[in-house]
Scaffold this active site. Structure first.
Site, PDB file in Angstrom:
ATOM      1  CG  ASP A 162      -3.514  -5.324  -0.562  1.00  0.00           C
ATOM      2  OD1 ASP A 162      -3.523  -4.911  -1.728  1.00  0.00           O
ATOM      3  OD2 ASP A 162      -2.542  -5.175   0.217  1.00  0.00           O
ATOM      4  CG  ASN A 412      -6.761 -10.704   7.368  1.00  0.00           C
ATOM      5  OD1 ASN A 412      -5.913 -10.625   8.254  1.00  0.00           O
ATOM      6  ND2 ASN A 412      -6.863  -9.789   6.408  1.00  0.00           N
ATOM      7  CD  GLU A 413      -6.615  -6.083   8.175  1.00  0.00           C
ATOM      8  OE1 GLU A 413      -7.028  -5.579   7.113  1.00  0.00           O
ATOM      9  OE2 GLU A 413      -5.573  -5.700   8.745  1.00  0.00           O
ATOM     10  CG  ASN A 466      -3.517  -7.817  10.575  1.00  0.00           C
ATOM     11  OD1 ASN A 466      -2.868  -8.638  11.217  1.00  0.00           O
ATOM     12  ND2 ASN A 466      -4.233  -8.146   9.506  1.00  0.00           N
ATOM     13  CE1 TYR A 468       0.839  -3.229   7.260  1.00  0.00           C
ATOM     14  CE2 TYR A 468      -1.354  -3.641   8.120  1.00  0.00           C
ATOM     15  CZ  TYR A 468      -0.235  -4.081   7.423  1.00  0.00           C
ATOM     16  OH  TYR A 468      -0.199  -5.354   6.893  1.00  0.00           O
ATOM     17  CE1 TYR A 472      -1.727   1.402   3.487  1.00  0.00           C
ATOM     18  CE2 TYR A 472      -1.793  -0.361   5.093  1.00  0.00           C
ATOM     19  CZ  TYR A 472      -1.678   0.063   3.777  1.00  0.00           C
ATOM     20  OH  TYR A 472      -1.517  -0.849   2.774  1.00  0.00           O
ATOM     21  CD  GLU A 503      -1.847  -8.322   7.662  1.00  0.00           C
ATOM     22  OE1 GLU A 503      -1.890  -7.147   7.230  1.00  0.00           O
ATOM     23  OE2 GLU A 503      -2.619  -9.216   7.300  1.00  0.00           O
ATOM     24  CD1 TRP A 548       1.333  -6.859   4.498  1.00  0.00           C
ATOM     25  CD2 TRP A 548       0.740  -8.903   5.228  1.00  0.00           C
ATOM     26  NE1 TRP A 548       0.513  -7.431   3.552  1.00  0.00           N
ATOM     27  CE2 TRP A 548       0.137  -8.675   3.978  1.00  0.00           C
ATOM     28  CE3 TRP A 548       0.532 -10.123   5.888  1.00  0.00           C
ATOM     29  CZ2 TRP A 548      -0.675  -9.635   3.366  1.00  0.00           C
ATOM     30  CZ3 TRP A 548      -0.278 -11.051   5.284  1.00  0.00           C
ATOM     31  CH2 TRP A 548      -0.871 -10.797   4.026  1.00  0.00           C
ATOM     32  CE  LYS A 567       1.922  -2.174   3.715  1.00  0.00           C
ATOM     33  NZ  LYS A 567       1.056  -2.211   2.512  1.00  0.00           N
TER      34      LYS A 567
HETATM   35  C1  GCB Z   1      -3.846  -5.664   5.791  1.00  0.00           C
HETATM   36  C2  GCB Z   1      -4.333  -6.920   5.139  1.00  0.00           C
HETATM   37  C3  GCB Z   1      -3.392  -7.436   4.071  1.00  0.00           C
HETATM   38  C4  GCB Z   1      -2.868  -6.269   3.253  1.00  0.00           C
HETATM   39  C5  GCB Z   1      -2.108  -5.335   4.168  1.00  0.00           C
HETATM   40  C6  GCB Z   1      -1.536  -4.106   3.445  1.00  0.00           C
HETATM   41  O1  GCB Z   1      -4.231  -5.296   6.848  1.00  0.00           O
HETATM   42  O2  GCB Z   1      -4.630  -7.935   6.068  1.00  0.00           O
HETATM   43  O3  GCB Z   1      -4.067  -8.360   3.283  1.00  0.00           O
HETATM   44  O4  GCB Z   1      -2.073  -6.682   2.196  1.00  0.00           O
HETATM   45  O5  GCB Z   1      -2.955  -4.873   5.164  1.00  0.00           O
HETATM   46  O6  GCB Z   1      -0.414  -4.178   2.985  1.00  0.00           O
HETATM   47  O7  GCB Z   1      -2.244  -3.123   3.335  1.00  0.00           O
END
Ligand code: GCB
Length: 591
Positions: A162, A412-413, A466, A468, A472, A503, A548, A567
């Site tokens: 991303d 990462n992820e 990470n 959200y 999300y 994150e 993040w 973000k």
């Molecule tokens: C994540 C990723 C990061 C993205 C972020 C997002 O999990 O590691 O690269 O930018 O989410 O904002 O969706």
């Protein structure tokens, strides 16, 4: 590979500035030997910088394939008889270099340095033409991965990370000279013994020579010395390197020939500190450390991922202003200038490879093409793993001596809930540990592999998550998010490993306001962070929170991205959103 320096025996010349530049959409330049003369139809391009946003043309912004850079440099007169080296701090994502007509080096990977001994291709006092073809195409065998898809409208580059695929020569280019007999590597490992410090050093040289080392404190006072290519120095009553106290010693390494003449001198800065994981604690100098800070990006308007000293210093100033003690070099190794700065200022780093987007399930295809299997002979496979292994080798070789680096993040992820993932990652963890037994090794876990499902976290010394919740998932419903998040985190906490939340964040359009509960508003970002902090504060194993993101950044276009990823706690031009003030109140006890 040692970074170029000016020392008593070494000299360097920076080749940054305006270079000639040309796109090569037909991919003809290599066969047509574009390196063999002045680059035709070239425009001027800044180095260091990403080329994408400098030219006012969407076709250049989205370009993938070969691009050519060229400059002419005069080798200093006084360099006769010396070994002359051309070094690139990075070229994204791969490059081949010519000195005059001679091909001198190729390198894969966009964020680590490479160099070529060009002594036989140049003459002191004479000009030499340097030509570089940089290629930014991503494939299943590149780190990060991507794919070229044929569409009715032509070929398109897709990838699963991303952030925008900025490319070009992103960091400084150097010409430097040494004596033919020279130091090729220095490794330092530090320890503490009561009030004293220990510095184990190991040096490598191009030929047998006598090695003498002198360790000086920050005032230039000698505190220890030694003879031999390796050894251990003791620093009585050591001034430790610690978060917020970037105290550095200077290790001078001298190589001498049989007659005692010094042929090479190199300076390695040394921060004396220890790092250890014990139960669910992360210890720096034996004391529990709590990470506050961010995942960042190397991302600026106009220059993209090009390094810029003014913005680097400003970003570190903002980190200090807000009370951040750390950040993760998400999602690739950052400029060596950033690492040096962090060392000098006591900022703690989680150092990450460019292995991002090894997860074709992510974003339901939003960040990339649909319908791919992550680990398979046709996609992420054994060759990818070899490229990934090399990325780990180059990261650790480059950054092993930085006291600021306390933890390696090897990806990462990635997809991590499958058997394929387990098989892929096991040897990579073993490799990282073998290369550096002194630091913990981890990777960043994604929400698609929650507690109980992840098959890779078993290899990690620290759990990096990470999440959200409230963005999300449970979007706009923070009470529901809080319950679900705490429940998952309790599961991870039962593993008895330290947990860093690497994150958590909410897109926020600066200037958008509401009484509350409305995603994208400045208020919601604050409420979202508050909710997360309540959860973290209830869980003992959480030893860090990195929001993040530090600042808004450029991404591919998509319905989830409004002028990029928003973000950031700061805007892309580094103005604070309301969340920046809220974080400052939480992190800066003195403010
Ligand atoms: C994540 C990723 C990061 C993205 C972020 C997002 O999990 O590691 O690269 O930018 O989410 O904002 O969706």
């Amino acid at each position: 590979m040692l970074r170029p320096q000016d020392t008593a025996t070494r000299e360097r010349k920076r080749l940054d500035g305006l270079w000639r530049f040309a796109l090569d959409p037909a991919g003809e330049g290599r066969d047509a030997r574009w390196f063999a003369g002045s680059l035709a139809n070239a425009r001027e391009m800044a180095v260091p910088a990403s080329f994408n946003d400098i030219v006012a043309d969407p076709a250049v912004r989205d370009y993938f394939g070969d691009v050519w850079y060229q400059t002419v440099v005069r080798v200093p007169r006084g360099w006769d008889g010396r070994r002359i080296v051309l070094r690139f701090e990075s070229a994204t994502h791969r490059a081949t270099v010519w000195a005059g007509d001679a091909e001198v080096v190729s390198h894969e990977g966009g964020y680590t340095p490479f160099e070529a001994d060009i002594t036989t291709h140049v003459r002191a006092g004479e000009p030499v033409r340097i030509t570089v073809v940089v290629n930014n195409t991503l494939s299943f065998q590149s780190i990060p991965p991507g794919v070229i898809e044929d569409t009715p409208a032509g070929q398109r580059q897709r990838y699963w990370h991303d952030f925008f695929n900025y490319a070009g020569i992103h960091r400084s280019v150097w010409l430097y000279q040494t004596h033919p007999v020279h130091l090729t590597d220095v490794t330092v490992v530090t320890g503490l013994d009561g009030a004293d410090g220990t510095v184990e050093y190991a040096t490598e040289a191009s030929a047998t020579a006598q090695t003498h080392v002198v360790l000086r404190d920050a005032n230039g006072r000698q505190v220890a010395e030694g003879d031999g290519a390796s050894g251990t120095l003791t620093v009585p009553n050591v001034h430790r390197w610690a978060p917020g106290d970037g105290y550095l010693y200077d290790l001078e390494v001298r190589l001498a020939g049989d007659d005692g003449t010094v042929v090479d001198t190199y300076h390695q800065s040394v921060g004396v500190r220890t790092v250890k994981v014990s139960g669910n604690r992360f210890l720096i100098n034996g004391e529990p450390f709590y990470f506050t800070g961010f995942g960042k990006h190397e991302d600026l308007s106009v220059i993209g991922k090009g390094h810029n000293d003014a913005f680097m210093v400003h970003d570190f100033e903002l980190l200090r202003w807000i009370g951040a003690n750390s950040f993760r070099t998400s999602h690739y190794p950052y400029s060596e200038d950033v690492l040096d700065y962090a060392d000098r200022h006591g900022v703690v780093l989680i150092d990450e490879t460019a292995a991002v987007g090894l997860n074709m399930g992510l974003g339901g295809g939003i960040f990339g093409g649909q319908g791919y299997t992550t680990f398979s002979p046709e996609t992420i496979n054994d060759s990818t793993r070899q490229v990934h292994a090399q990325a780990i080798r180059e990261l650790i070789a480059r950054d092993k001596n930085h006291p600021s680096v306390v933890l390696w993040s090897i990806a990462n992820e990635p997809e991590s809930e499958t058997e394929g993932a387990e098989a892929y990652f096991r040897p990579l963890f073993e490799l990282a540990r073998e290369l550096d037994p002194t630091r913990p090794v981890s990777f960043v876990n994604v929400m698609l592999a929650p507690y109980g499902k992840c098959r890779v976290s078993q290899f990690a010394d620290v759990l990096m998550l990470n999440r959200y919740y409230g963005w999300y998932t449970h979007s706009g419903d923070l009470p529901a998010a809080e319950l679900a998040w705490e429940q998952e985190l309790q599961g991870w906490a039962s593993e008895n490993k330290p947990i860093i939340i690497t994150e958590y964040g909410a897109d926020t359009y600066p200037g958008l306001h509401a009484i509350g509960g409305q995603p994208w508003t400045e208020e919601y970002q604050v409420e979202y962070l508050d909710m997360n902090h309540r959860v973290f504060d209830r869980i003992d194993a959480v030893v860090g929170e990195q929001v993040w993101n530090f600042a808004d950044f450029a991404t591919t276009s998509g319905v989830m991205r409004v002028g990029g990823n928003k973000k950031g706690v700061f805007t892309r031009d580094r103005q604070p959103k309301a969340a920046a003030h809220a974080l400052r109140r939480r992190w800066r006890k003195d403010a």
